[in-house]
Design an enzyme around this catalytic site. Structure first.
Site, PDB file in Angstrom:
ATOM      1  N   ASP A  58       0.903  -1.232   0.057  1.00  0.00           N
ATOM      2  CA  ASP A  58       0.074   0.005   0.033  1.00  0.00           C
ATOM      3  C   ASP A  58       0.993   1.265  -0.043  1.00  0.00           C
ATOM      4  O   ASP A  58       1.908   1.536   0.842  1.00  0.00           O
ATOM      5  CB  ASP A  58      -1.143  -0.020   1.386  1.00  0.00           C
ATOM      6  CG  ASP A  58      -1.986   1.163   1.175  1.00  0.00           C
ATOM      7  OD1 ASP A  58      -2.027   1.972   0.295  1.00  0.00           O
ATOM      8  OD2 ASP A  58      -2.726   0.981   2.017  1.00  0.00           O
ATOM      9  N   ASP A  67      -3.328   7.240  -3.552  1.00  0.00           N
ATOM     10  CA  ASP A  67      -3.301   5.948  -2.818  1.00  0.00           C
ATOM     11  C   ASP A  67      -3.638   4.738  -3.457  1.00  0.00           C
ATOM     12  O   ASP A  67      -4.984   4.523  -3.870  1.00  0.00           O
ATOM     13  CB  ASP A  67      -4.364   6.534  -1.639  1.00  0.00           C
ATOM     14  CG  ASP A  67      -4.023   5.387  -0.606  1.00  0.00           C
ATOM     15  OD1 ASP A  67      -3.500   4.519  -0.410  1.00  0.00           O
ATOM     16  OD2 ASP A  67      -4.907   5.665   0.494  1.00  0.00           O
ATOM     17  N   HIS A 108     -11.758   6.233   2.154  1.00  0.00           N
ATOM     18  CA  HIS A 108     -11.469   7.704   2.583  1.00  0.00           C
ATOM     19  C   HIS A 108     -11.614   8.617   1.397  1.00  0.00           C
ATOM     20  O   HIS A 108     -11.216   8.257   0.289  1.00  0.00           O
ATOM     21  CB  HIS A 108     -10.529   7.513   3.537  1.00  0.00           C
ATOM     22  CG  HIS A 108      -9.195   7.290   3.089  1.00  0.00           C
ATOM     23  ND1 HIS A 108      -8.339   8.077   2.276  1.00  0.00           N
ATOM     24  CD2 HIS A 108      -8.666   6.080   2.831  1.00  0.00           C
ATOM     25  CE1 HIS A 108      -7.140   7.521   2.043  1.00  0.00           C
ATOM     26  NE2 HIS A 108      -7.463   6.096   2.382  1.00  0.00           N
ATOM     27  N   HIS A 124      -7.014  11.556   4.965  1.00  0.00           N
ATOM     28  CA  HIS A 124      -8.154  11.309   5.415  1.00  0.00           C
ATOM     29  C   HIS A 124      -9.012  12.336   5.612  1.00  0.00           C
ATOM     30  O   HIS A 124      -8.887  13.009   6.722  1.00  0.00           O
ATOM     31  CB  HIS A 124      -8.251  10.267   6.529  1.00  0.00           C
ATOM     32  CG  HIS A 124      -7.456   8.965   6.464  1.00  0.00           C
ATOM     33  ND1 HIS A 124      -6.161   8.732   6.595  1.00  0.00           N
ATOM     34  CD2 HIS A 124      -7.951   7.876   5.911  1.00  0.00           C
ATOM     35  CE1 HIS A 124      -5.762   7.425   6.258  1.00  0.00           C
ATOM     36  NE2 HIS A 124      -6.880   6.716   6.021  1.00  0.00           N
ATOM     37  N   GLU A 145     -10.705   0.983  -1.082  1.00  0.00           N
ATOM     38  CA  GLU A 145      -9.846   0.043  -0.733  1.00  0.00           C
ATOM     39  C   GLU A 145     -10.658  -1.354  -0.202  1.00  0.00           C
ATOM     40  O   GLU A 145     -10.709  -1.528   1.179  1.00  0.00           O
ATOM     41  CB  GLU A 145      -8.777   0.296   0.124  1.00  0.00           C
ATOM     42  CG  GLU A 145      -9.399   1.238   1.520  1.00  0.00           C
ATOM     43  CD  GLU A 145      -8.144   1.674   2.046  1.00  0.00           C
ATOM     44  OE1 GLU A 145      -7.088   0.941   2.317  1.00  0.00           O
ATOM     45  OE2 GLU A 145      -8.132   2.811   2.560  1.00  0.00           O
ATOM     46  N   GLU A 159      -6.702  -1.488  -3.840  1.00  0.00           N
ATOM     47  CA  GLU A 159      -7.082  -0.276  -3.814  1.00  0.00           C
ATOM     48  C   GLU A 159      -6.851   0.623  -4.799  1.00  0.00           C
ATOM     49  O   GLU A 159      -5.619   0.458  -5.556  1.00  0.00           O
ATOM     50  CB  GLU A 159      -6.356   0.507  -2.475  1.00  0.00           C
ATOM     51  CG  GLU A 159      -6.711   1.981  -2.395  1.00  0.00           C
ATOM     52  CD  GLU A 159      -6.182   2.370  -0.976  1.00  0.00           C
ATOM     53  OE1 GLU A 159      -6.452   3.577  -0.440  1.00  0.00           O
ATOM     54  OE2 GLU A 159      -4.999   1.574  -0.593  1.00  0.00           O
TER      55      GLU A 159
END
Length: 305
Positions: free
Chosen positions: A81, A92, A164, A172, A197, A290
């Protein structure tokens, strides 16, 4: 803004692909983590958060401390990640890979088949979520799509982990993207960026904190009598105020003993927030996939393909 999201997404996607090839028997986790983080910086982007490398039952929030001796074993289910940031706009992204090598030494073929199925389930959950995401949709509908896709494999999502929203310099940003129908009626709007994710598991679908803290985020300025702790806090304020940072970065800068003492004091005073590694409640396997997407009127643009 959109150009920066696209650029950070391209960088993160490229590094994700290159780094995933390093996940093989005998490779040190710290070598993978440091490769990812150095490549993000070499690309001209910033690191949006410490590279997470979480193995088997660990779902998230593990990154190597200084001198980490953890190695991959062939057949391990490894979640990579990572996040890159251009002008503060974040990509992300995560992938789960089965560590390459002589798998028969560590796992049976049935176990490897299960690993592959769990990985397919989180990927299917992500595909379903992306197909559902658009302006005007309730976030619970995305969660329902994830849950339905993973359930087709007779597996569970991780119910207490979410995606998020993203904003400039904010990993976030306040909106959670669930992995099941949690009845959240928040409606997505055109132009919002979100990280979706899905996590899949052959367990019950819940994670708990594990021992250790390797990732932190800045919370507040606090007074400290120890000059070293003051210096570390000042360094964090100047360099890592907006996005999470690795304890390893602090110990690299200040030395292991002084850095770790300062981190413990700062966390105890709630000047920084310590993230514990997250472990599946009963030790079952977990996969993750993700992407970052930008919401559009009739769908979404995936920036991390």
């Amino acid at each position: 803004m959109m150009e920066s999201y696209i650029e950070s997404g391209k960088i993160a996607s490229k590094i994700r692909g290159e780094a995933s090839k390093m996940i093989k028997d005998g490779t040190l986790v710290i070598d993978l983590v440091e490769y990812v983080e150095s490549e993000i910086l070499k690309s001209g982007a910033e690191i949006a958060f410490p590279c997470n490398v979480s193995i088997n039952e660990i779902a998230a929030h593990y990154t190597s401390p200084a001198n980490d001796k953890t190695k991959f074993k062939a057949g391990d289910m490894v979640k990579l990640d990572l996040g890159a940031m251009v002008d503060g706009y974040i990509a992300d992204t995560a992938i789960t890979v089965i560590a390459d090598g002589n798998i028969d030494e560590n796992y049976t073929q049935d176990e490897i088949n299960l690993h592959e199925e769990i990985i397919e389930a989180s990927a299917a959950g992500l595909e379903a979520a992306i197909a559902t995401a658009r302006a005007g949709i309730e976030v619970s509908k995305i969660g329902a799509a994830v849950h339905e896709a993973i359930s087709e494999y007779k597996l569970n999502p991780i119910f207490n982990l979410t995606g998020h929203s993203l904003e400039q310099n904010n990993l976030h940003a306040g909106i959670s993207i669930p992995n099941y129908d949690n009845h959240d009626n928040f409606i997505l709007e055109e132009g919002q960026a979100i990280a979706i994710e899905p996590f899949a598991t052959n367990g019950e679908g819940w994670v708990n904190d594990s021992p250790g803290h390797y990732i932190f985020s800045y919370l507040a300025n606090k007074p400290f009598r120890m000059k070293n702790t003051q210096r570390v806090l000042k360094y964090i304020q100047n360099n890592h105020r907006y996005v999470p940072f690795s304890g390893r970065w602090i110990t690299d800068e200040f030395g292991e003993r002084r850095g770790n003492i300062a981190l413990k004091q700062l966390a105890g005073a709630m000047a920084i927030y310590p993230y514990a590694p997250l472990r599946e409640k009963k030790g079952y396997f977990v996969s993750q996939k993700e992407h970052t997407v930008v919401i559009e009127k009739e769908g979404c643009t995936v920036t991390t393909i």
